[in-house]
Motif scaffolding. Structure first.
Motif, PDB file in Angstrom:
ATOM      1  N   LEU A 203       0.586  -1.000  -0.045  1.00 40.32           N
ATOM      2  CA  LEU A 203      -0.190   0.492   0.127  1.00 40.32           C
ATOM      3  C   LEU A 203       0.990   0.791   0.171  1.00 40.32           C
ATOM      4  O   LEU A 203       1.828   1.320   0.358  1.00 40.32           O
ATOM      5  CB  LEU A 203      -1.000   0.090   1.289  1.00 40.32           C
ATOM      6  CG  LEU A 203      -1.904  -0.831   1.557  1.00 40.32           C
ATOM      7  CD1 LEU A 203      -2.637  -1.037   2.933  1.00 40.32           C
ATOM      8  CD2 LEU A 203      -2.915  -0.908   0.184  1.00 40.32           C
ATOM      9  N   TRP A 204       0.300   2.256  -0.649  1.00 39.48           N
ATOM     10  CA  TRP A 204       1.182   3.905  -1.019  1.00 39.48           C
ATOM     11  C   TRP A 204      -0.221   4.450  -0.723  1.00 39.48           C
ATOM     12  O   TRP A 204      -1.265   4.482  -0.787  1.00 39.48           O
ATOM     13  CB  TRP A 204       2.437   4.258  -2.385  1.00 39.48           C
ATOM     14  CG  TRP A 204       2.776   2.761  -1.524  1.00 39.48           C
ATOM     15  CD1 TRP A 204       4.350   3.034  -1.397  1.00 39.48           C
ATOM     16  CD2 TRP A 204       2.901   1.045  -2.921  1.00 39.48           C
ATOM     17  NE1 TRP A 204       5.121   2.423  -1.631  1.00 39.48           N
ATOM     18  CE2 TRP A 204       4.198   0.873  -2.623  1.00 39.48           C
ATOM     19  CE3 TRP A 204       2.268   0.945  -3.443  1.00 39.48           C
ATOM     20  CZ2 TRP A 204       4.835  -0.348  -3.146  1.00 39.48           C
ATOM     21  CZ3 TRP A 204       1.968  -0.512  -3.679  1.00 39.48           C
ATOM     22  CH2 TRP A 204       3.457  -1.160  -4.463  1.00 39.48           C
ATOM     23  N   PRO A 205       0.052   5.478  -0.435  1.00 39.48           N
ATOM     24  CA  PRO A 205      -0.888   6.453   0.237  1.00 39.48           C
ATOM     25  C   PRO A 205      -1.576   7.122  -1.802  1.00 39.48           C
ATOM     26  O   PRO A 205      -0.845   7.149  -2.146  1.00 39.48           O
ATOM     27  CB  PRO A 205      -0.398   7.923   0.562  1.00 39.48           C
ATOM     28  CG  PRO A 205       0.820   7.276   1.060  1.00 39.48           C
ATOM     29  CD  PRO A 205       0.871   6.274   0.604  1.00 39.48           C
ATOM     30  N   SER A 206      -2.866   7.164  -1.497  1.00 40.64           N
ATOM     31  CA  SER A 206      -2.979   7.565  -3.485  1.00 40.64           C
ATOM     32  C   SER A 206      -2.943   9.121  -3.900  1.00 40.64           C
ATOM     33  O   SER A 206      -3.069   9.311  -4.725  1.00 40.64           O
ATOM     34  CB  SER A 206      -4.751   8.643  -2.139  1.00 40.64           C
ATOM     35  OG  SER A 206      -5.108   9.865  -2.187  1.00 40.64           O
ATOM     36  N   ASN A 207      -1.852  10.097  -3.009  1.00 35.48           N
ATOM     37  CA  ASN A 207      -0.877  10.747  -3.705  1.00 35.48           C
ATOM     38  C   ASN A 207       0.510  10.502  -3.944  1.00 35.48           C
ATOM     39  O   ASN A 207       1.051  11.317  -4.257  1.00 35.48           O
ATOM     40  CB  ASN A 207      -1.222  11.991  -3.123  1.00 35.48           C
ATOM     41  CG  ASN A 207      -0.792  11.948  -1.230  1.00 35.48           C
ATOM     42  OD1 ASN A 207      -0.221  11.181  -1.200  1.00 35.48           O
ATOM     43  ND2 ASN A 207      -0.438  13.234  -1.473  1.00 35.48           N
ATOM     44  N   TYR A 208       0.430   9.501  -3.662  1.00 36.03           N
ATOM     45  CA  TYR A 208       1.984   8.714  -3.766  1.00 36.03           C
ATOM     46  C   TYR A 208       2.784   8.669  -5.293  1.00 36.03           C
ATOM     47  O   TYR A 208       3.764   9.683  -5.763  1.00 36.03           O
ATOM     48  CB  TYR A 208       2.266   7.601  -3.659  1.00 36.03           C
ATOM     49  CG  TYR A 208       4.206   6.717  -3.195  1.00 36.03           C
ATOM     50  CD1 TYR A 208       4.402   7.158  -1.872  1.00 36.03           C
ATOM     51  CD2 TYR A 208       4.104   6.677  -3.857  1.00 36.03           C
ATOM     52  CE1 TYR A 208       5.661   7.157  -2.123  1.00 36.03           C
ATOM     53  CE2 TYR A 208       5.974   6.221  -4.302  1.00 36.03           C
ATOM     54  CZ  TYR A 208       6.870   6.154  -2.934  1.00 36.03           C
ATOM     55  OH  TYR A 208       7.694   5.812  -3.390  1.00 36.03           O
ATOM     56  N   PHE A 209       2.338   8.313  -6.012  1.00 36.40           N
ATOM     57  CA  PHE A 209       2.728   8.175  -7.524  1.00 36.40           C
ATOM     58  C   PHE A 209       1.994   9.315  -8.587  1.00 36.40           C
ATOM     59  O   PHE A 209       0.649   9.857  -8.941  1.00 36.40           O
ATOM     60  CB  PHE A 209       2.098   7.257  -8.202  1.00 36.40           C
ATOM     61  CG  PHE A 209       2.686   5.582  -7.305  1.00 36.40           C
ATOM     62  CD1 PHE A 209       4.050   5.502  -7.543  1.00 36.40           C
ATOM     63  CD2 PHE A 209       2.285   5.027  -6.428  1.00 36.40           C
ATOM     64  CE1 PHE A 209       4.854   4.222  -7.452  1.00 36.40           C
ATOM     65  CE2 PHE A 209       2.650   4.379  -6.492  1.00 36.40           C
ATOM     66  CZ  PHE A 209       3.803   3.135  -5.838  1.00 36.40           C
ATOM     67  N   VAL A 210       3.421  10.454  -9.002  1.00 32.91           N
ATOM     68  CA  VAL A 210       2.616  11.419  -9.601  1.00 32.91           C
ATOM     69  C   VAL A 210       2.562  11.656 -10.549  1.00 32.91           C
ATOM     70  O   VAL A 210       2.322  12.335 -11.441  1.00 32.91           O
ATOM     71  CB  VAL A 210       3.219  12.653  -8.667  1.00 32.91           C
ATOM     72  CG1 VAL A 210       3.679  13.243  -7.212  1.00 32.91           C
ATOM     73  CG2 VAL A 210       4.529  12.776  -9.231  1.00 32.91           C
ATOM     74  N   GLY A 211       3.316  10.314 -11.205  1.00 34.29           N
ATOM     75  CA  GLY A 211       4.256  10.143 -12.985  1.00 34.29           C
ATOM     76  C   GLY A 211       4.681  11.426 -13.403  1.00 34.29           C
ATOM     77  O   GLY A 211       4.715  12.133 -13.456  1.00 34.29           O
ATOM     78  N   GLU A 212       5.410  10.431 -13.951  1.00 35.50           N
ATOM     79  CA  GLU A 212       6.577  11.784 -14.555  1.00 35.50           C
ATOM     80  C   GLU A 212       6.070  12.434 -15.515  1.00 35.50           C
ATOM     81  O   GLU A 212       6.294  13.587 -15.026  1.00 35.50           O
ATOM     82  CB  GLU A 212       7.677  11.182 -15.454  1.00 35.50           C
ATOM     83  CG  GLU A 212       6.794   9.907 -16.245  1.00 35.50           C
ATOM     84  CD  GLU A 212       8.122   9.280 -17.408  1.00 35.50           C
ATOM     85  OE1 GLU A 212       7.970   8.722 -18.294  1.00 35.50           O
ATOM     86  OE2 GLU A 212       8.987   8.921 -16.994  1.00 35.50           O
ATOM     87  N   ASN A 213       4.705  11.923 -15.808  1.00 31.34           N
ATOM     88  CA  ASN A 213       4.248  13.813 -16.845  1.00 31.34           C
ATOM     89  C   ASN A 213       2.732  13.805 -16.136  1.00 31.34           C
ATOM     90  O   ASN A 213       1.880  14.365 -17.121  1.00 31.34           O
ATOM     91  CB  ASN A 213       3.563  12.551 -18.695  1.00 31.34           C
ATOM     92  CG  ASN A 213       4.839  12.633 -19.257  1.00 31.34           C
ATOM     93  OD1 ASN A 213       6.022  13.350 -19.705  1.00 31.34           O
ATOM     94  ND2 ASN A 213       5.523  11.468 -19.753  1.00 31.34           N
ATOM     95  N   ASN A 214       2.674  13.433 -15.451  1.00 35.88           N
ATOM     96  CA  ASN A 214       1.423  14.077 -14.584  1.00 35.88           C
ATOM     97  C   ASN A 214       1.953  14.908 -13.238  1.00 35.88           C
ATOM     98  O   ASN A 214       2.881  15.659 -12.940  1.00 35.88           O
ATOM     99  CB  ASN A 214       0.814  12.995 -13.609  1.00 35.88           C
ATOM    100  CG  ASN A 214       0.522  11.882 -14.734  1.00 35.88           C
ATOM    101  OD1 ASN A 214       0.288  11.578 -16.129  1.00 35.88           O
ATOM    102  ND2 ASN A 214      -0.374  10.800 -14.437  1.00 35.88           N
ATOM    103  N   LYS A 215       0.502  15.698 -13.667  1.00 34.70           N
ATOM    104  CA  LYS A 215       0.860  17.304 -11.843  1.00 34.70           C
ATOM    105  C   LYS A 215       2.320  17.477 -11.494  1.00 34.70           C
ATOM    106  O   LYS A 215       2.866  17.164 -10.861  1.00 34.70           O
ATOM    107  CB  LYS A 215      -0.791  17.072 -10.977  1.00 34.70           C
ATOM    108  CG  LYS A 215      -1.832  16.498 -11.608  1.00 34.70           C
ATOM    109  CD  LYS A 215      -2.746  16.067 -10.747  1.00 34.70           C
ATOM    110  CE  LYS A 215      -3.966  16.145 -11.830  1.00 34.70           C
ATOM    111  NZ  LYS A 215      -4.951  14.918 -10.879  1.00 34.70           N
TER     112      LYS A 215
END
Length: 146
Positions: free
Chosen positions: A134-146
């Motif tokens: 498990l990781w927090p819902s905001n953990y993966f921001v993506g290299e091209n995201n926000k």
């Protein structure tokens, strides 16, 4: 969409005067050991990030729509938060199944009230605690995201 090993299994809808039948005849369920149904409390809830190193999942929207996000995990002890995030809308009207093999984390957010997501798993429930990352819902921001 990134180079991936997840896939979509096409389904369909047959309609006549009696109503309709939704189906995914190409879905081979021989690996499935259990299933569960998800209905988020509201449209703000993001269910994820949850990853499985060993287990795989199949997702089918029974009603409504869900935004689905997938990340292929690079390091299970400390994954990069900048991994590419694949996002797509899954809809009951599409009648398809999303197959997510082992090695991915997922996050789902309903985009319609009362939307329901059917999940198939290839291990029994007693194995779930052994392969639940498990990781927090905001953990993966993506290299091209926000």
């Amino acid at each position: 969409m990134q180079n991936s090993d997840y896939s979509f299994i096409a389904g369909g809808i047959a309609k006549d005067t009696r109503g309709q039948i939704r189906f995914v005849n190409a879905f081979d369920m021989t690996q499935v050991k259990r299933f569960y149904l998800i209905q988020n409390a509201d449209l703000e809830v993001i269910r994820g990030w949850r990853g499985h190193k060993i287990e795989q999942r199949w997702f089918y929207v029974v009603s409504g729509e869900f935004m689905a996000c997938l990340v292929k995990i690079d390091d299970w002890k400390s994954p990069s938060p900048n991994l590419p995030v694949d996002e797509f809308l899954l809809s009951a009207s599409e009648g398809q199944i999303l197959h997510v093999p082992a090695g991915y984390a997922t996050a789902f957010q309903a985009t319609e009230n009362n939307a329901e997501l059917l999940v198939y798993a290839d291990y029994p429930v007693d194995h779930a605690a052994l392969d639940n990352h498990l990781w927090p819902s905001n953990y993966f921001v993506g290299e091209n995201n926000k």
